[in-house]
Design an enzyme around this catalytic site. Structure first.
Site, PDB file in Angstrom:
ATOM      1  N   GLY A   1       0.566  -1.338   0.138  1.00  0.00           N
ATOM      2  CA  GLY A   1      -0.071  -0.135  -0.047  1.00  0.00           C
ATOM      3  C   GLY A   1       0.896   1.117   0.118  1.00  0.00           C
ATOM      4  O   GLY A   1       0.514   2.446  -0.870  1.00  0.00           O
ATOM      5  N   CYS A   2       1.941   1.213   0.786  1.00  0.00           N
ATOM      6  CA  CYS A   2       2.831   2.361   0.937  1.00  0.00           C
ATOM      7  C   CYS A   2       3.718   2.822  -0.268  1.00  0.00           C
ATOM      8  O   CYS A   2       3.739   3.857  -0.831  1.00  0.00           O
ATOM      9  CB  CYS A   2       3.690   2.210   2.036  1.00  0.00           C
ATOM     10  SG  CYS A   2       2.802   2.194   3.641  1.00  0.00           S
ATOM     11  N   THR A   3       3.939   1.505  -1.173  1.00  0.00           N
ATOM     12  CA  THR A   3       4.609   1.678  -2.359  1.00  0.00           C
ATOM     13  C   THR A   3       3.647   2.095  -3.677  1.00  0.00           C
ATOM     14  O   THR A   3       3.951   3.038  -4.007  1.00  0.00           O
ATOM     15  CB  THR A   3       5.227   0.259  -2.896  1.00  0.00           C
ATOM     16  OG1 THR A   3       6.286  -0.126  -2.023  1.00  0.00           O
ATOM     17  CG2 THR A   3       5.712   0.408  -4.293  1.00  0.00           C
TER      18      THR A   3
ATOM     19  N   SER B   1       3.019   5.969  -2.610  1.00  0.00           N
ATOM     20  CA  SER B   1       4.406   6.834  -2.897  1.00  0.00           C
ATOM     21  C   SER B   1       4.592   6.806  -4.390  1.00  0.00           C
ATOM     22  O   SER B   1       4.852   8.216  -4.837  1.00  0.00           O
ATOM     23  CB  SER B   1       5.445   6.182  -2.109  1.00  0.00           C
ATOM     24  OG  SER B   1       5.291   6.303  -0.829  1.00  0.00           O
TER      25      SER B   1
END
Length: 155
Positions: free
Chosen positions: A46-48, A51
């Site tokens: 999710g963070c990738t 970002s």
């Protein structure tokens, strides 16, 4: 703990290191709008995606007078690897003691597989050129978030 931040109030000051260990403050961005996004962990799915979505709209955010700054509890070495792996063109700040996350009210008790722990609740703040909170996105769903931030930035 922290009090809730409201649109229109002064954004809490920050003074934490970026991926190079250089101290970054809110004052250093005076005159620019800041997209300050808090995310749980470098190089997780999710963070990738979040970002990379911000990376992909960065030129539009810059044209709208904004700058992107990411914040997580990860250290500078982790941030350096994450930036290099995905070509992220903006700074990632290391909030290793969670002081800034607490000040923004995004450091929360979470639960996964029945295990409780403390971590960052995915959230984004748009801070205007005068250092006031312009928009707040809490419990962010990644899909479509970068576009919704861009729309708010232009408003």
């Amino acid at each position: 703990m922290s009090k809730d931040i409201a649109v229109g109030q002064a954004a809490p000051e920050l003074s934490i290191p970026d991926q190079h260990g250089k101290t970054v403050t809110l004052k250093s961005f005076k005159g620019k709008q800041i997209v300050l996004y808090f995310y749980p962990k470098d190089d997780t799915p999710g963070c990738t995606k979040e970002s990379c979505d911000f990376r992909d709209v960065e030129s539009q955010i810059l044209r709208a007078g904004g700058l992107i700054v990411g914040v997580s509890l990860d250290g500078k070495e982790s941030h350096q690897k994450f930036i290099k792996k995905f070509g992220l063109p903006f700074p990632l700040l290391s909030d290793e003691d969670a002081a800034i996350s607490k000040a923004y009210g995004v450091y929360k008790e979470k639960s996964m597989y029945g295990r409780k722990y403390w971590g960052i609740e995915r959230s984004t703040f748009i801070i205007d050129a005068d250092g006031k909170v312009k928009a707040i996105f809490r419990k962010v769903k990644v899909d479509g978030h970068a576009d919704e931030v861009l729309t708010a930035l232009k408003a």
